[in-house]
Design a protein around this motif. Structure first.
Motif, PDB file in Angstrom:
ATOM      1  N   ALA A 177      12.815   8.542 -11.909  1.00 12.37           N
ATOM      2  CA  ALA A 177      11.482   7.926 -11.882  1.00 12.37           C
ATOM      3  C   ALA A 177      11.239   7.109 -13.148  1.00 12.37           C
ATOM      4  O   ALA A 177      10.725   5.986 -13.083  1.00 12.37           O
ATOM      5  N   TYR A 183       6.902   8.927  -8.782  1.00 13.41           N
ATOM      6  CA  TYR A 183       6.942   7.517  -9.162  1.00 13.41           C
ATOM      7  C   TYR A 183       8.039   6.740  -8.453  1.00 13.41           C
ATOM      8  O   TYR A 183       7.938   5.526  -8.313  1.00 13.41           O
ATOM      9  N   ASP A 184       9.100   7.396  -7.994  1.00 16.49           N
ATOM     10  CA  ASP A 184      10.144   6.647  -7.310  1.00 16.49           C
ATOM     11  C   ASP A 184       9.954   6.601  -5.799  1.00 16.49           C
ATOM     12  O   ASP A 184      10.859   6.224  -5.053  1.00 16.49           O
ATOM     13  N   THR A 185       8.726   6.973  -5.329  1.00 18.58           N
ATOM     14  CA  THR A 185       8.396   6.859  -3.910  1.00 18.58           C
ATOM     15  C   THR A 185       7.112   6.037  -3.781  1.00 18.58           C
ATOM     16  O   THR A 185       6.006   6.581  -3.785  1.00 18.58           O
ATOM     17  N   PRO A 186       7.225   4.720  -3.690  1.00 15.77           N
ATOM     18  CA  PRO A 186       6.015   3.882  -3.661  1.00 15.77           C
ATOM     19  C   PRO A 186       5.274   3.957  -2.329  1.00 15.77           C
ATOM     20  O   PRO A 186       5.877   4.220  -1.282  1.00 15.77           O
ATOM     21  N   ARG A 187       3.978   3.762  -2.400  1.00 14.19           N
ATOM     22  CA  ARG A 187       3.204   3.540  -1.173  1.00 14.19           C
ATOM     23  C   ARG A 187       3.545   2.143  -0.680  1.00 14.19           C
ATOM     24  O   ARG A 187       3.515   1.191  -1.449  1.00 14.19           O
ATOM     25  N   TYR A 216       8.116  -3.399  -4.626  1.00 13.12           N
ATOM     26  CA  TYR A 216       7.248  -2.244  -4.892  1.00 13.12           C
ATOM     27  C   TYR A 216       7.469  -1.667  -6.282  1.00 13.12           C
ATOM     28  O   TYR A 216       6.708  -0.818  -6.729  1.00 13.12           O
ATOM     29  N   PHE A 217       8.531  -2.129  -6.956  1.00  8.79           N
ATOM     30  CA  PHE A 217       8.777  -1.767  -8.343  1.00  8.79           C
ATOM     31  C   PHE A 217       8.850  -3.042  -9.165  1.00  8.79           C
ATOM     32  O   PHE A 217       9.317  -4.078  -8.688  1.00  8.79           O
ATOM     33  N   TYR A 232       1.861   5.230  -5.903  1.00 13.92           N
ATOM     34  CA  TYR A 232       3.044   6.001  -5.532  1.00 13.92           C
ATOM     35  C   TYR A 232       2.598   7.311  -4.896  1.00 13.92           C
ATOM     36  O   TYR A 232       1.419   7.663  -4.921  1.00 13.92           O
ATOM     37  N   LYS A 233       3.542   8.023  -4.327  1.00 14.41           N
ATOM     38  CA  LYS A 233       3.210   9.267  -3.628  1.00 14.41           C
ATOM     39  C   LYS A 233       4.386  10.228  -3.706  1.00 14.41           C
ATOM     40  O   LYS A 233       5.533   9.804  -3.927  1.00 14.41           O
ATOM     41  N   ASN A 259       7.338  12.657  -2.290  1.00 14.67           N
ATOM     42  CA  ASN A 259       8.304  12.401  -1.217  1.00 14.67           C
ATOM     43  C   ASN A 259       8.005  13.317  -0.032  1.00 14.67           C
ATOM     44  O   ASN A 259       8.634  14.359   0.147  1.00 14.67           O
ATOM     45  N   THR A 308      -2.569  11.649  -7.852  1.00 14.69           N
ATOM     46  CA  THR A 308      -1.506  11.442  -8.833  1.00 14.69           C
ATOM     47  C   THR A 308      -2.005  11.405 -10.271  1.00 14.69           C
ATOM     48  O   THR A 308      -1.202  11.297 -11.197  1.00 14.69           O
TER      49      THR A 308
END
Length: 325
Positions: free
Chosen positions: A42, A130-134, A148-149, A252-253, A255, A300
């Motif tokens: 992340a 943080y490594d799972t974006p909406r 998304y990043f 972000y969300k 996983n 978050t």
């Protein structure tokens, strides 16, 4: 890793997963940390030039000093710090090992990964968010131009970019790309810049919008994206903006796909919060714990590295007693 048996499997190789590994090692438990990407994946996805809001001292784990050039460390310094922590403890961590499924077995769980299976008496889920974006749910959201990043302003020099969002990340990206020569347009669902935006960023972005250096459409929503344009629904009707890149900085969300695949119970509240005991962090699944920021669900802003470092000790002190019964 096929059919290896562990006292503890830790899912997630971020700061809190690493902290859990350190505590497991101190208690002589046989453990492994499984990380789907790179070490502290992340943090690796943070922008190149990001500086933490917290001091280096508040990010320390495992009693390893975090020395930085300034009071608040950079992304680069944090990556080096957590690499050094991993090296100091010689942690048992398997990188690029994605957990696909978890099934209960007698006295434990089978963890299915892309590199084989493992058996664990106990499991800690420390996967962050943080490594799972909406992601956008509109036509064109999967085009290569949609990001998304955000890593660096360089790819956007001389480009027409649309930034979706109005919180810290969106404002940071808007300012940095504007200063490096991008033509920036912000599309914001609300009536203004998010009130929780950092105090030194908010007036800057508002002044750039006021002077017309950065265009902004408030109370607006992107409805579709094409290779050349973005369609936006505004209070004054639909407009089409010529566009090269879309940076969707919409948050972000956790996983949730992983949570579903391992059977982790989720509350049906508005924040989709994992269900766990606040004192022990144990979920309704026996000997399965959740640690770190993922415990906050979609809220978050509830947890950070700073206030979840204690999760490792909380869990391992409780787990040690259970495993020795």
């Amino acid at each position: 890793m096929d059919n290896t048996s562990y006292d503890l499997v830790i899912i997630g190789g971020g700061p809190i997963g690493i902290a859990c590994g350190i505590e497991a090692q101190k208690k002589d438990l046989k453990y492994v940390i499984l990380e789907k990407g790179v070490l502290v994946n992340a943090l690796y996805n943070f922008p190149e030039n990001m500086t933490f809001f917290s001091t280096s001292e508040l990010l320390e784990i495992g009693e390893v000093p975090f020395v930085s050039d300034r009071d608040k460390p950079t992304r680069k310094e944090s990556l080096e710090y957590y690499r050094r922590v991993q090296e100091t403890y010689n942690l048992n961590i398997s990188l690029y090992t994605e957990v696909l499924k978890m099934t209960p077995k007698e006295e434990g769980y089978t963890i299915v990964t892309g590199k084989g299976d493992a058996f664990a008496k106990a499991v800690i889920v420390a996967t962050g968010f943080y490594d799972t974006p909406r992601e956008l749910k509109i036509p064109g959201a999967n085009l290569p131009k949609v990001k998304y990043f955000y890593d660096s302003p360089h790819p956007y020099v001389g480009q027409k970019i649309v930034i979706i969002g109005a919180a810290n990340s969106a404002c940071d990206v808007a300012l940095e790309t504007y200063y490096k020569g991008a033509e920036v347009t912000m599309v914001v669902r609300g009536a203004g810049i998010n009130e929780r935006t950092k105090y030194w960023i908010k007036p800057n972005i508002e002044n750039r919008i006021k002077e017309g250096a950065i265009a902004a459409h408030f109370n607006s929503q992107v409805t579709s994206i094409s290779k050349e344009n973005v369609t936006v629904n505004t209070l004054n009707g639909e407009i089409v903006i010529e566009n090269d890149f879309v940076l969707a900085m919409i948050g972000y969300k956790p996983n949730y796909t992983l949570f579903k695949n391992i059977g982790l119970p989720i509350d049906d509240d508005e924040f989709r919060t994992p269900i766990f005991n606040e004192e022990t962090l144990e979920t309704p699944l026996p000997n399965v714990f959740i640690a770190g920021v993922a415990a906050g669900g979609l809220k978050t802003s509830r947890f950070f590295i700073e206030n979840t470092r204690i999760h490792a000790e909380m869990i391992l002190n409780h787990l040690e007693k259970k495993l020795k019964k």
